[in-house]
Design an enzyme around this catalytic site. Structure first.
Site, mmCIF file in Angstrom:
data_model
loop_
_atom_site.group_PDB
_atom_site.id
_atom_site.type_symbol
_atom_site.label_atom_id
_atom_site.label_comp_id
_atom_site.label_asym_id
_atom_site.label_seq_id
_atom_site.Cartn_x
_atom_site.Cartn_y
_atom_site.Cartn_z
ATOM 1 N N LYS A 81 0.869 -1.179 0.000
ATOM 2 C CA LYS A 81 0.000 0.000 0.000
ATOM 3 C C LYS A 81 0.900 1.222 0.000
ATOM 4 O O LYS A 81 1.661 1.433 0.946
ATOM 5 C CB LYS A 81 -0.896 0.008 1.243
ATOM 6 C CG LYS A 81 -1.613 1.345 1.459
ATOM 7 C CD LYS A 81 -2.483 1.343 2.718
ATOM 8 C CE LYS A 81 -2.821 2.778 3.129
ATOM 9 N NZ LYS A 81 -3.672 2.842 4.329
ATOM 10 N N ALA A 103 -9.503 5.000 4.763
ATOM 11 C CA ALA A 103 -9.396 6.155 5.651
ATOM 12 C C ALA A 103 -10.704 6.927 5.762
ATOM 13 O O ALA A 103 -11.392 7.170 4.788
ATOM 14 C CB ALA A 103 -8.299 7.118 5.213
ATOM 15 N N GLY A 104 -11.005 7.289 6.994
ATOM 16 C CA GLY A 104 -12.136 8.168 7.249
ATOM 17 C C GLY A 104 -13.399 7.464 7.690
ATOM 18 O O GLY A 104 -14.273 8.068 8.290
ATOM 19 N N ASN A 161 -9.354 0.655 9.871
ATOM 20 C CA ASN A 161 -8.436 0.342 10.970
ATOM 21 C C ASN A 161 -8.875 1.032 12.255
ATOM 22 O O ASN A 161 -9.390 0.408 13.177
ATOM 23 C CB ASN A 161 -7.006 0.742 10.582
ATOM 24 C CG ASN A 161 -5.994 0.371 11.665
ATOM 25 O OD1 ASN A 161 -6.308 -0.304 12.639
ATOM 26 N ND2 ASN A 161 -4.766 0.811 11.506
ATOM 27 N N THR A 162 -8.735 2.360 12.294
ATOM 28 C CA THR A 162 -8.993 3.096 13.536
ATOM 29 C C THR A 162 -10.369 2.806 14.130
ATOM 30 O O THR A 162 -10.505 2.608 15.342
ATOM 31 C CB THR A 162 -8.871 4.612 13.279
ATOM 32 O OG1 THR A 162 -7.644 4.862 12.614
ATOM 33 C CG2 THR A 162 -8.918 5.387 14.578
#
Lengths: 368, 262, 66
Positions: free
Chosen positions: B101, B188-189, B210-211
């Protein structure tokens, strides 16, 4: 991947069966989507969709308003010559037809240009027959040089050329290319074009792409509806062609035309009849499939039909049309390529456009 | 759960039945990672490469990653194409496989990816045989550059990294889905399963989360929720949403009435 | 001799192999990947790679990331 590779992916598709299998619910699902696939587009050409034209019209109208607003671009064709070396069995310019052949001189061209310019038009489409030895690339280039004194945009609708030839004409002031494949059916194409340079199916198929590569600002594709026994086939492949070009050449403005066969010298019987309803259906489907392509409806169609199609996705219309060489300065139309159904002058077209709540556009482009 | 065996996502020759990609960052403890892999059903997981700190004993994240997972090392920390290429080569040398990535960030305030440097790195690494998944802004021109550079997928951000703000770039991501022939993986986001589901309904090929899993109150349960949301969104996309009724039946045909007599 | 390891100056005995250097500094050789003067060194070559004065080493390991 070239366009012919893309076309061949549909070799095994039984289009008639697919069209017959489309249900009203399928059409509704397609209309609910934001963007649609090629097979969705085909579904919109089905008999089931023919019964849902109002829903299609509402969607197409919304898309057209967002992308083009209430405007109709005006242009007129100018026939430079009608010499032809082909025998397209459906065409009035067919070399077997005994009509008077002529080619405008520079002086005659200026007279035609002055007559057209006096109507206020700024976009012009120049045409010749398919006779590269008579109406040479250089001749067309010279005509473009002259016409660029009168018009802001010059498109050509002539025989298929090489990329270098297109680049040469762009240098001479041409910015648009119109080239119809006539039919995307390879074997039918061979039957319909028994003689002449136009017989080369692949050279013609890739010509719009060569125009894009040469730097044409607009490229207009189309098929002559009525040649194929299932009209949806050519309508589908025309849409696919426009989609292919638009994706591969995003800097080029792609346009599409749905010409229907009309009576002309030579009397060729169409293999299928595209009704007014079908023509409307096709334009709606094209707009829903290809949100921002230009769509041109010519004076092959009647005044009443053209007026009603303005809100449905059409962006470009011809006006003050003659399909005869020198027709803008002479009343003799015995050499016309086909008969027109909407003889209105530029003034009359403007009034008709305005009465529909639209604005006629004379000029939206001028090259640097 | 009805399996749709014909709906595998194939990237770099690897066939994936789960369209949820997960990460290994920001966990309270890495020991929970195997359970998250199991509950979410994810088959692809990201890792990062960092300089070893010889003064501090840090655990090896790799020992917590189940063997069946497809590793997706990222180039986080790279500030330009050259650094991204170096990190990618190191990751491959470490036996991580060919997937990479690309993440190139030189703006530490917004942590937004640098499209130009990313495209450069993509071109170099694709030629070296990597399966390149570049993380970029949702931008059509960048995406086209990545196609030409040989990327295996395009990973547009839904919102800035770690912001959990959802699919803020929805309209731009939709354009990528419509125009780009490669799989579009929203990265992301994404902060909630409903947002991942929304991306999948639109036609995204996968989501990388992920987060939102790692920093949730219960990562195992949240991983399961994301796995189910991604499956639901994908199923809805495949089923094609039904037409929304306007609620007003209209017998008149204002735009096509002129055809009536024909 | 002097090495640059992960951006910092380090001293090291002459004729040290990479493997010896890593083990001497408590690095788990199975968990790291090493770049010597910008060239990746595979784990099989750690034992046969002799370090020289002025060498630049990057020693990296996998960590959590998204």
């Amino acid at each position: 991947m070239g366009f012919s590779d893309l076309l061949s992916q549909y070799d095994t598709l039984d289009m008639a069966a697919y069209l017959a299998g489309v249900t009203p619910a399928d059409v509704e699902r397609v209309l609910a989507k934001h963007s649609i696939t090629p097979l969705d587009y085909l579904a919109l050409l089905s008999p089931a969709a023919e019964g849902m034209l109002e829903a299609m019209a509402q969607k197409a109208n919304g898309i057209s308003m967002r992308h083009f607003g209430k405007t109709i671009q005006l242009f007129t064709p100018l026939y430079l010559a009608n010499y032809c070396t082909n025998q397209c069995v459906y065409c009035g310019f067919n070399t077997a037809n005994k009509i008077t052949r002529s080619q405008l001189t520079a002086e005659e061209l200026r007279k035609e240009a002055e007559a057209i310019a006096a109507t206020g038009l700024k976009h012009i489409l120049i045409l010749t027959g398919d006779a590269p030895a008579k109406s040479t690339v250089e001749y067309i280039g010279d005509c473009s040089r002259i016409l660029s004194e009168y018009f802001s945009s010059i498109s050509i609708e002539v025989y298929a050329m090489t990329q270098d030839e297109y680049a040469y004409l762009i240098d001479k002031g041409v910015d648009g290319l119109t080239l119809y494949q006539e039919t995307y059916n390879r074997s039918l194409y061979k039957e319909l074009h028994p003689k002449g340079p136009k017989r080369d199916y692949d050279f013609r198929l890739d010509a719009p792409e060569r125009g894009c590569m040469a730097g044409m600002r607009t490229v207009n594709v189309g098929a002559l509806l009525g040649l194929e026994s299932v009209w949806q086939r050519d309508a589908f492949f025309t849409g696919l062609h426009a989609d292919y070009l638009q994706r591969k050449y995003p800097a080029t403005s792609i346009a599409i035309s749905p010409p229907r066969m009309r009576p002309h010298v030579g009397s060729y019987e169409p293999a299928s009849i595209v009704s007014d309803k079908n023509l409307v259906q096709l334009v709606l489907a094209q707009r829903i499939f290809l949100h921002n392509v230009g769509i041109t409806v010519s004076t092959r169609e009647s005044a009443q039909l053209r007026d009603n199609m303005m809100p449905l996705g059409v962006t470009k219309m011809s006006a003050g049309v003659t399909t005869a060489v020198g027709g803008h300065t002479s009343d003799d139309d015995s050499t016309a390529q086909f008969d027109i159904s909407d003889p209105r002058s530029v003034d009359e077209m403007c009034r008709a456009i305005e009465s529909k709540g639209f604005q006629p556009i004379f000029k939206d482009w001028e090259p640097f | 759960m009805e399996a749709n065996n014909n709906d595998a996502l194939v990237i770099g020759g690897v066939s994936l039945t789960s369209r949820l990609f997960t990460g290994t960052g920001k966990y309270g403890s890495d020991t929970i990672i195997p359970d998250v892999c199991a509950s979410s059903g994810s088959q692809v997981i990201t890792v990062a490469l960092r300089r070893v700190d010889t003064n501090a004993a840090t655990g090896n994240v790799m020992q917590h990653i189940p063997k069946h997972m497809q590793l997706l090392p990222n180039t986080s920390g790279a500030r330009n194409a050259d650094e991204a290429v170096r990190i990618a080569r190191l990751a491959r040398a470490a036996g991580c496989g060919d997937w990479i990535k690309i993440e190139v960030i030189s703006d530490n305030k917004y942590l937004l990816p640098d499209g130009y440097e990313t495209a450069k790195a993509t071109e170099i690494l694709a030629k070296e045989g990597f399966t390149v998944l570049p993380y970029v802004n949702a931008d059509l021109y960048i995406a086209r550059d990545l196609v030409n550079a040989g990327a295996a997928a395009v990973m547009p951000l839904g919102a800035p990294i770690g912001s959990n703000r959802g699919l803020k770039t929805k309209e731009m991501v939709r354009i990528l889905i419509d125009e780009i022939s490669l799989p579009i993986i929203v990265d992301a986001g994404i902060g909630a399963p409903s947002q991942a589901c929304e991306a999948m309904e639109m036609g995204a090929a996968a989501c990388l989360v992920n987060t939102a899993i790692a920093a949730s109150g219960d990562p195992v349960a949240m991983g399961r929720a994301f796995g189910e949301a991604v499956r639901a969104g994908r199923a809805a996309y495949l089923a094609q949403t039904a037409a929304v009724s306007t609620g007003t039946a209209d017998a008149s045909s204002p735009l096509t009435g002129f055809l009536g007599g024909m | 001799m002097q090495l640059t390891v992960n951006g910092q100056m380090q001293l090291c005995n002459d004729d040290t192999t990479l493997l010896e250097y890593l083990q001497g500094n408590g690095v788990d050789v199975k968990a790291v990947v090493v770049e010597l003067n910008r060239t990746v060194v595979t784990a099989d070559d750690f034992g046969t790679t002799v370090l020289n004065d002025g060498d630049v080493l990057e020693i990296l390991q996998f960590v959590g990331g998204g």
